[in-house]
Write a protein that holds these residues in place. Structure first.
Motif, short mmCIF file in Angstrom:
data_model
loop_
_atom_site.label_atom_id
_atom_site.label_comp_id
_atom_site.label_asym_id
_atom_site.label_seq_id
_atom_site.Cartn_x
_atom_site.Cartn_y
_atom_site.Cartn_z
N GLU A 161 0.97 -1.37 0.08
CA GLU A 161 -0.06 -0.05 0.02
C GLU A 161 0.63 1.14 0.16
O GLU A 161 1.83 1.42 0.80
CB GLU A 161 -0.80 -0.05 1.35
N GLU A 168 -2.80 3.96 -3.44
CA GLU A 168 -2.79 2.81 -4.30
C GLU A 168 -2.47 1.34 -3.28
O GLU A 168 -1.80 1.57 -2.45
CB GLU A 168 -1.60 2.90 -5.44
N THR A 169 -3.27 0.35 -3.81
CA THR A 169 -3.22 -0.77 -3.08
C THR A 169 -2.99 -1.93 -4.14
O THR A 169 -3.89 -1.71 -5.10
CB THR A 169 -4.66 -1.03 -2.20
N LEU A 170 -2.04 -2.56 -4.12
CA LEU A 170 -1.88 -3.75 -4.87
C LEU A 170 -1.80 -5.05 -3.89
O LEU A 170 -1.29 -5.24 -2.85
CB LEU A 170 -0.61 -3.82 -5.15
N ARG A 225 -2.40 -10.65 -9.86
CA ARG A 225 -2.45 -9.21 -8.91
C ARG A 225 -3.75 -8.58 -9.28
O ARG A 225 -4.50 -8.72 -10.11
CB ARG A 225 -1.06 -8.42 -9.77
N LYS A 276 -5.30 -4.27 -8.37
CA LYS A 276 -5.07 -3.11 -8.03
C LYS A 276 -6.28 -2.14 -7.98
O LYS A 276 -6.99 -2.29 -8.35
CB LYS A 276 -3.91 -2.46 -9.03
N MET A 285 -7.01 1.88 -7.05
CA MET A 285 -6.41 3.46 -6.89
C MET A 285 -7.63 4.34 -6.32
O MET A 285 -8.51 4.26 -6.77
CB MET A 285 -5.75 3.88 -8.11
N ALA A 288 -8.59 -4.38 -4.35
CA ALA A 288 -7.30 -4.93 -4.90
C ALA A 288 -7.42 -6.52 -4.65
O ALA A 288 -7.20 -7.12 -5.43
CB ALA A 288 -6.10 -4.54 -3.87
N SER A 312 -7.48 -9.13 -7.42
CA SER A 312 -6.40 -10.62 -7.66
C SER A 312 -7.29 -11.99 -7.64
O SER A 312 -6.68 -12.69 -8.27
CB SER A 312 -5.50 -10.32 -6.36
#
Length: 82
Positions: free
Chosen positions: A13, A17-19, A34, A36, A38, A54, A58
């Motif tokens: 994080e 943005e968080t992935l 993955r 994501k 935003m 996110a 994923s």
């Protein structure tokens, strides 16, 4: 017969943005997907929303990869048996 598998979720994080990275090993196949999220700069910072989006993205990608792998195995099996 009962089977158990472990799904690993990693989150990265930043302020906006968080992935999410999902990892799963299944019968010798390894899947990694993955997702994501935003944050719009005008929106309030509510980290759980970015995490949920996110992670969901994923897992959707992980599901698509697993379906594709299963379909490939079905095609391979059909070609060798029939």
């Amino acid at each position: 017969m009962e089977r158990h598998y472990a799904l690993k979720l990693d989150l990265e994080e930043t302020m906006d943005e968080t992935l999410a990275i999902a990892h799963l090993s299944l019968w010798g196949d390894t899947f990694e997907a993955r997702g994501k999220a935003m944050r719009n700069p005008s929106d309030p910072s509510i980290p759980v929303i970015g995490e949920e989006l996110a992670i969901a993205r994923s897992l959707a990608e992980l599901s698509a990869q697993m379906l594709e792998a299963a379909q490939a195995k079905i095609s391979q099996h059909s070609a060798t048996t029939g």
